[in-house]
Design a protein around this motif. Sequence first.
Motif, PDB file in Angstrom:
ATOM      1  N   LEU A  17     -13.961 -49.062  23.941  1.00 48.70           N
ATOM      2  CA  LEU A  17     -14.966 -49.878  23.283  1.00 48.70           C
ATOM      3  C   LEU A  17     -16.317 -49.280  23.648  1.00 48.70           C
ATOM      4  N   LEU A  18     -17.001 -48.741  22.645  1.00 39.56           N
ATOM      5  CA  LEU A  18     -18.344 -48.216  22.844  1.00 39.56           C
ATOM      6  C   LEU A  18     -19.345 -49.345  22.631  1.00 39.56           C
ATOM      7  N   ALA A  19     -20.456 -49.274  23.332  1.00 41.99           N
ATOM      8  CA  ALA A  19     -21.525 -50.246  23.145  1.00 41.99           C
ATOM      9  C   ALA A  19     -22.855 -49.506  23.084  1.00 41.99           C
ATOM     10  N   TYR A  20     -23.589 -49.758  22.014  1.00 41.98           N
ATOM     11  CA  TYR A  20     -24.951 -49.265  21.853  1.00 41.98           C
ATOM     12  C   TYR A  20     -25.851 -50.433  22.206  1.00 41.98           C
ATOM     13  N   ARG A  21     -26.617 -50.280  23.279  1.00 40.33           N
ATOM     14  CA  ARG A  21     -27.492 -51.352  23.748  1.00 40.33           C
ATOM     15  C   ARG A  21     -28.939 -50.879  23.711  1.00 40.33           C
ATOM     16  N   GLN A  66     -26.779 -55.634  21.353  1.00 42.54           N
ATOM     17  CA  GLN A  66     -25.632 -54.756  21.589  1.00 42.54           C
ATOM     18  C   GLN A  66     -24.803 -54.642  20.317  1.00 42.54           C
ATOM     19  N   VAL A  67     -24.419 -53.413  19.985  1.00 41.86           N
ATOM     20  CA  VAL A  67     -23.549 -53.143  18.838  1.00 41.86           C
ATOM     21  C   VAL A  67     -22.265 -52.518  19.369  1.00 41.86           C
ATOM     22  N   PRO A  68     -21.109 -53.145  19.116  1.00 40.84           N
ATOM     23  CA  PRO A  68     -19.838 -52.580  19.589  1.00 40.84           C
ATOM     24  C   PRO A  68     -19.194 -51.667  18.545  1.00 40.84           C
ATOM     25  N   PHE A  69     -18.363 -50.750  19.005  1.00 41.39           N
ATOM     26  CA  PHE A  69     -17.551 -49.915  18.122  1.00 41.39           C
ATOM     27  C   PHE A  69     -16.246 -49.640  18.857  1.00 41.39           C
ATOM     28  N   ARG A  70     -15.139 -50.132  18.315  1.00 39.47           N
ATOM     29  CA  ARG A  70     -13.833 -49.948  18.955  1.00 39.47           C
ATOM     30  C   ARG A  70     -13.168 -48.682  18.421  1.00 39.47           C
ATOM     31  N   LEU A  71     -12.802 -47.809  19.348  1.00 39.33           N
ATOM     32  CA  LEU A  71     -12.050 -46.597  19.020  1.00 39.33           C
ATOM     33  C   LEU A  71     -10.585 -46.839  19.360  1.00 39.33           C
ATOM     34  N   LYS A  72      -9.724 -46.631  18.384  1.00 40.07           N
ATOM     35  CA  LYS A  72      -8.286 -46.801  18.599  1.00 40.07           C
ATOM     36  C   LYS A  72      -7.702 -45.543  19.229  1.00 40.07           C
ATOM     37  N   LYS A  73      -6.445 -45.634  19.604  1.00 37.97           N
ATOM     38  CA  LYS A  73      -5.759 -44.492  20.200  1.00 37.97           C
ATOM     39  C   LYS A  73      -5.856 -43.296  19.259  1.00 37.97           C
ATOM     40  N   ASP A  74      -6.134 -42.138  19.807  1.00 39.95           N
ATOM     41  CA  ASP A  74      -6.252 -40.869  19.077  1.00 39.95           C
ATOM     42  C   ASP A  74      -7.485 -40.803  18.180  1.00 39.95           C
ATOM     43  N   VAL A  97     -32.570 -47.753  25.708  1.00 40.17           N
ATOM     44  CA  VAL A  97     -31.461 -47.374  24.830  1.00 40.17           C
ATOM     45  C   VAL A  97     -30.322 -46.820  25.683  1.00 40.17           C
ATOM     46  N   GLU A  98     -29.104 -47.349  25.443  1.00 42.86           N
ATOM     47  CA  GLU A  98     -27.919 -46.916  26.195  1.00 42.86           C
ATOM     48  C   GLU A  98     -26.718 -46.795  25.260  1.00 42.86           C
ATOM     49  N   LEU A  99     -25.854 -45.846  25.533  1.00 48.78           N
ATOM     50  CA  LEU A  99     -24.537 -45.755  24.910  1.00 48.78           C
ATOM     51  C   LEU A  99     -23.536 -45.811  26.052  1.00 48.78           C
ATOM     52  N   LEU A 100     -22.700 -46.862  26.033  1.00 52.39           N
ATOM     53  CA  LEU A 100     -21.789 -47.104  27.138  1.00 52.39           C
ATOM     54  C   LEU A 100     -20.341 -47.142  26.673  1.00 52.39           C
TER      55      LEU A 100
END
Length: 103
Positions: A17-21, A66-74, A97-100
């Motif tokens: 789970l990426l988060a742009y804050r 905060q904006v989330p982005f979920r990356l699935k397997k692969d 600004v952060e990308l976590l």
Amino acid sequence: RVVRLFEVTGPDISQALLAYRASLKSEGLVGRAYLEMWCRLPGRGEFFSRVLDQTVSGTVGWSSFQVPFRLKKDQRPDLVKLNVVVEGRGKLWIKDVELLKLR
């Protein structure tokens, strides 16, 4: 208007789970402004995430978003773009600004 703040190339991330804050502040903003993140997945294209109930307009002091982005397997992005979108006119400031990777 879309303002590209940062591009992160080749992050070593998948199934996460990426988060742009960031924090935003506005003055006399007619319209709205919000954060937007794009992830380019090789062979699949570009996909975006934004949270439209987290916007600033008018005159607002510093607020965190905060904006989330979920990356699935692969799913391994080869490019992540961090934008701020301004729909209207006025003054806008951005800081912290952060990308976590959250998980």
